[in-house]
Write an enzyme that holds these catalytic residues in place. Structure first.
Site, PDB file in Angstrom:
ATOM      1  N   ASP A 177       0.848  -1.196   0.000  1.00 46.31           N
ATOM      2  CA  ASP A 177       0.000   0.000   0.000  1.00 46.31           C
ATOM      3  C   ASP A 177       0.883   1.246   0.000  1.00 46.31           C
ATOM      4  O   ASP A 177       2.068   1.201   0.385  1.00 46.31           O
ATOM      5  CB  ASP A 177      -0.937  -0.013   1.203  1.00 46.31           C
ATOM      6  CG  ASP A 177      -2.021  -1.071   1.075  1.00 46.31           C
ATOM      7  OD1 ASP A 177      -2.671  -1.109   0.015  1.00 46.31           O
ATOM      8  OD2 ASP A 177      -2.199  -1.871   2.009  1.00 46.31           O
ATOM      9  N   ARG A 210      -8.683 -23.968  -2.537  1.00 50.90           N
ATOM     10  CA  ARG A 210      -9.417 -24.838  -3.457  1.00 50.90           C
ATOM     11  C   ARG A 210      -9.217 -26.311  -3.127  1.00 50.90           C
ATOM     12  O   ARG A 210      -9.908 -27.173  -3.665  1.00 50.90           O
ATOM     13  CB  ARG A 210      -8.987 -24.559  -4.905  1.00 50.90           C
ATOM     14  CG  ARG A 210      -7.563 -24.984  -5.247  1.00 50.90           C
ATOM     15  CD  ARG A 210      -7.290 -24.816  -6.742  1.00 50.90           C
ATOM     16  NE  ARG A 210      -5.952 -25.234  -7.111  1.00 50.90           N
ATOM     17  CZ  ARG A 210      -4.897 -24.439  -7.181  1.00 50.90           C
ATOM     18  NH1 ARG A 210      -5.051 -23.169  -6.882  1.00 50.90           N
ATOM     19  NH2 ARG A 210      -3.713 -24.888  -7.520  1.00 50.90           N
ATOM     20  N   ASN A 226      -5.008 -40.035  -3.623  1.00 45.66           N
ATOM     21  CA  ASN A 226      -4.442 -38.714  -3.872  1.00 45.66           C
ATOM     22  C   ASN A 226      -5.297 -37.681  -3.119  1.00 45.66           C
ATOM     23  O   ASN A 226      -4.779 -36.824  -2.411  1.00 45.66           O
ATOM     24  CB  ASN A 226      -4.453 -38.462  -5.378  1.00 45.66           C
ATOM     25  CG  ASN A 226      -3.785 -37.171  -5.795  1.00 45.66           C
ATOM     26  OD1 ASN A 226      -3.414 -37.016  -6.928  1.00 45.66           O
ATOM     27  ND2 ASN A 226      -3.619 -36.216  -4.902  1.00 45.66           N
ATOM     28  N   ASP A 274       3.516 -32.174  -8.367  1.00 49.31           N
ATOM     29  CA  ASP A 274       2.858 -31.771  -9.594  1.00 49.31           C
ATOM     30  C   ASP A 274       2.929 -30.232  -9.734  1.00 49.31           C
ATOM     31  O   ASP A 274       2.201 -29.535  -9.057  1.00 49.31           O
ATOM     32  CB  ASP A 274       1.411 -32.268  -9.633  1.00 49.31           C
ATOM     33  CG  ASP A 274       0.635 -31.955  -8.354  1.00 49.31           C
ATOM     34  OD1 ASP A 274       1.244 -31.834  -7.275  1.00 49.31           O
ATOM     35  OD2 ASP A 274      -0.598 -31.825  -8.446  1.00 49.31           O
ATOM     36  N   GLU A 302       0.597 -21.459   0.295  1.00 55.07           N
ATOM     37  CA  GLU A 302       0.919 -22.852  -0.026  1.00 55.07           C
ATOM     38  C   GLU A 302       2.419 -23.082  -0.191  1.00 55.07           C
ATOM     39  O   GLU A 302       2.949 -24.125   0.182  1.00 55.07           O
ATOM     40  CB  GLU A 302       0.188 -23.213  -1.320  1.00 55.07           C
ATOM     41  CG  GLU A 302       0.492 -24.575  -1.894  1.00 55.07           C
ATOM     42  CD  GLU A 302      -0.059 -24.728  -3.306  1.00 55.07           C
ATOM     43  OE1 GLU A 302      -0.272 -25.879  -3.723  1.00 55.07           O
ATOM     44  OE2 GLU A 302      -0.275 -23.707  -3.996  1.00 55.07           O
TER      45      GLU A 302
END
Length: 633
Positions: free
Chosen positions: A41, A200, A244, A374, A569
């Site tokens: 900012d 997600r 998975n 991945d 992440e």
């Protein structure tokens, strides 16, 4: 004196109108309009606050102002008109604040159940492509079938599908357009809980769960860690493998094997081991079943080397990938058929066009995803041909854990649920054999390091990756091996902000200047850090471990301080930033006012790292002392 300053801070109390103060902060400091107050900012003016005893306090620090915004956001969600808060709370030291929020808020926010109460939160996410809430239940789970069919009668939009006894790649392809959640364990009329990664990733993931479990145990959430082991055992019993993740399109795919470690660490943390001996026996039996059926009796075992590989079956394009992800490879094949790429993709998906080369590519691609990495150039279009260092290290750890658990708790002989008898000596022989074969095929005598081995070319690949050092965590190295490996690790994969996924040289060599892959240079990931910290400590390299722990925690802390508490992440550990410009972006960076959950294994890595650092270094962390200065780079 500091103690007097602390006393004054604790006596400095503010009683703030929640909505007005939030509006003042956002209008005055959130100049980019993202509902966060960060270092990006525009330059900020001082913020004046009046305490309850009439003193004027000036906040000049972005971190303090964003902390205040976060606490106001919590009060707003709780429908409070006013917030009473102390100056010491606003100025809470960064490491203490991050750890406290992980412990008291993030784990609960990431906890899910597959049952009446929990389904709404999962099934309304972006991965459900149609109006149905669809759940797939194994044919041999009578408890689950009864529960979900009963729930279906009460919910018009819930569709319950009973899976067939045999799950083939053809079947999985047939339901790609009918995505759904796979059921997990129902116990006493409720879903057994689990922790999701976040964002997600709103389902139970394979290896993520183990690393989350480490953090849960540290934070006295043993009940939740144990529940996740129970859900893993359910998956092996009813789906044949640890998935998975529990989505319908993952039915043919597992993930890196960590169940034996998870069982061992949960049981070690249990205060009443005698009362939980039956749980240990059942879980151990299921883990042995997974080892035998998933890893040793099928395509994941390669008889020519006596070692293992990842191998994910499936047909066609993995449906979970983003639109356009395979555009380049599909375009190449479409050109050979003189078709527009979208038309070719449609015909290939339907089976109208058969293309064995493309089929092989997608076997490698699914296998790469099964590895958890991945994606990476290390595994691109070759994953199913590799005896990887990581999976063989993890299976060596299985064998060592089985040996230990049987010798320690079962008087050197153990009978599984199926009636098979195993001794600790049997598993010891397995470890000896695997160690010999890994040294034969995966160890490079010249470079004095482990590398993946291609069973088709009969050559090692010279890709320098963090996974090459998993033998340190598994405990299969000799002291002499470790003495060679550790300097290589510290020279090739050490970055300012932690351990790299791969070296710069290897990434440049194998990528040929193409797009960044998120598990390669310059990125760093929590599981690599956690495994290699432990490996360094176990082999007596405490100094190196301390440095790498500090570098990683500093990266997390600095970014949280500068960016309104962001816990993402992954990181670019060369630039020590969460601003990652690679495939899939960076989960955990999109939120308003305050992050409610961080990211699962990132949270765990922070708690684990703090548990390993001395107070001296935690104080340096709170002061945001640059690791390059501390460790004199």
């Amino acid at each position: 004196m500091n103690c007097n300053k602390k006393f004054i801070e604790e006596q400095t109390i503010f009683n703030l109108p929640v909505n007005k103060t939030m509006d003042d902060l956002l209008s005055g400091y959130d100049t980019d309009g993202d509902k966060k107050i960060t270092k990006d900012d525009a330059p900020q003016k001082d913020y004046y606050m009046m305490s309850t005893n009439g003193d004027t306090i000036i906040l000049r620090n972005t971190y303090y102002i964003s902390n205040l915004l976060q606490e106001l956001a919590i009060a707003h969600e709780e429908h409070c008109e006013n917030l009473t808060i102390s100056l010491s709370q606003i100025q809470e030291p960064p490491a203490e604040r991050i750890s406290r929020r992980i412990r008291s808020h993030f784990w609960d926010n990431l906890t899910r159940t597959i049952d009446a109460k929990g389904l709404e939160r999962i099934m309304d996410d972006e991965k459900m492509d149609d109006d149905h809430q669809r759940i797939y239940v194994p044919y041999n789970d009578s408890v689950g079938i009864e529960y979900f069919l009963g729930l279906q009668k009460k919910r018009r939009n819930l569709e319950v599908v009973i899976l067939p006894p045999e799950i083939t790649p053809e079947y999985v392809r047939s339901i790609n357009e009918l995505p759904g959640i796979l059921s997990l364990k129902i116990e006493n009329g409720k879903g057994v809980p689990f922790v999701v990664p976040g964002g997600r990733f709103n389902e139970m993931y394979g290896w993520d769960s183990y690393f989350e479990g480490i953090g849960l145990i540290i934070d006295d959430r043993l009940d939740l860690a144990k529940a996740m082991v129970d859900n893993f055992c359910y998956q092996i019993e009813h789906y044949g493998k640890i998935l998975n993740a529990n989505r319908s399109y993952y039915l043919t795919r597992t993930q890196p094997p960590f169940l034996s470690s998870f069982i061992r660490e949960v049981y070690t943390a249990m205060p009443n081991k005698d009362e939980n001996k039956e749980w240990l026996a059942y879980s151990l039996s299921i883990a042995i079943k997974e080892y035998e059926n998933v890893w040793m009796n099928g395509k994941r075992y390669t008889p020519e080397t006596g070692l293992n590989r990842y191998y994910a079956e499936g047909i066609g394009i993995p449906p979970e990938t983003e639109p356009g992800h395979f555009r380049v490879i599909l375009q190449e094949h479409a050109d050979s058929y003189n078709l527009p790429v979208l038309k070719f993709e449609e015909k290939y998906k339907s089976g109208e066009i058969k293309d064995s080369t493309l089929d092989c590519y997608f076997v490698h691609d699914r296998t790469l995803r099964e590895s958890g990495h991945d994606t990476t150039w290390r595994l691109d279009n070759v994953a199913a041909d590799l005896n990887c260092v990581d999976v063989n290290s993890l299976l060596y750890k299985y064998e060592k854990d089985f040996e230990f658990l049987i010798a320690t708790y079962f008087n050197e002989s153990f009978i599984t649920e199926s009636g098979q008898t195993y001794t600790n000596e049997y598993w010891h022989e397995k470890t000896v054999t695997r160690k010999i074969r890994m040294k034969q095929y995966l160890w490079d005598d010249e470079k004095q390091c482990y590398f993946d081995y291609n069973i088709k070319t009969k050559k090692q690949i010279d890709f320098m990756a963090a996974t090459n050092f998993f033998p340190l965590w598994a405990g299969l190295c000799t002291k002499e091996d470790a003495a060679h490996l550790v300097p290589i690790l510290m020279s090739e994969l050490k970055a300012q902000g932690g351990i790299l996924g791969s070296s710069r040289a290897s990434t440049e060599k194998y990528s040929n200047g193409l797009v960044n892959r998120q598990w390669d240079y310059p990125y760093g990931w929590a599981p690599h850090q956690m495994l290699l910290w432990k490996g360094l400590i176990d082999y007596g390299y405490e100094t190196e471990a301390r440095e790498m722990i500090y570098r990683w925690l500093w990266t997390i802390t600095q970014n949280a301080v500068d960016y309104n508490g962001t816990i993402p992440e992954k990181y670019d550990v060369v630039a020590s930033t969460h601003k990652v410009y690679a495939e899939y972006g960076n989960v955990g960076t999109e939120f308003a006012y305050i992050t409610k959950s961080g990211f699962g294994w990132m949270n765990a890595s922070y708690q684990y790292g703090l548990s390993l650092l001395d107070d001296e270094y935690i104080q340096k962390l709170d002061n945001l002392e640059n690791p390059d200065t501390i460790f004199k780079v």
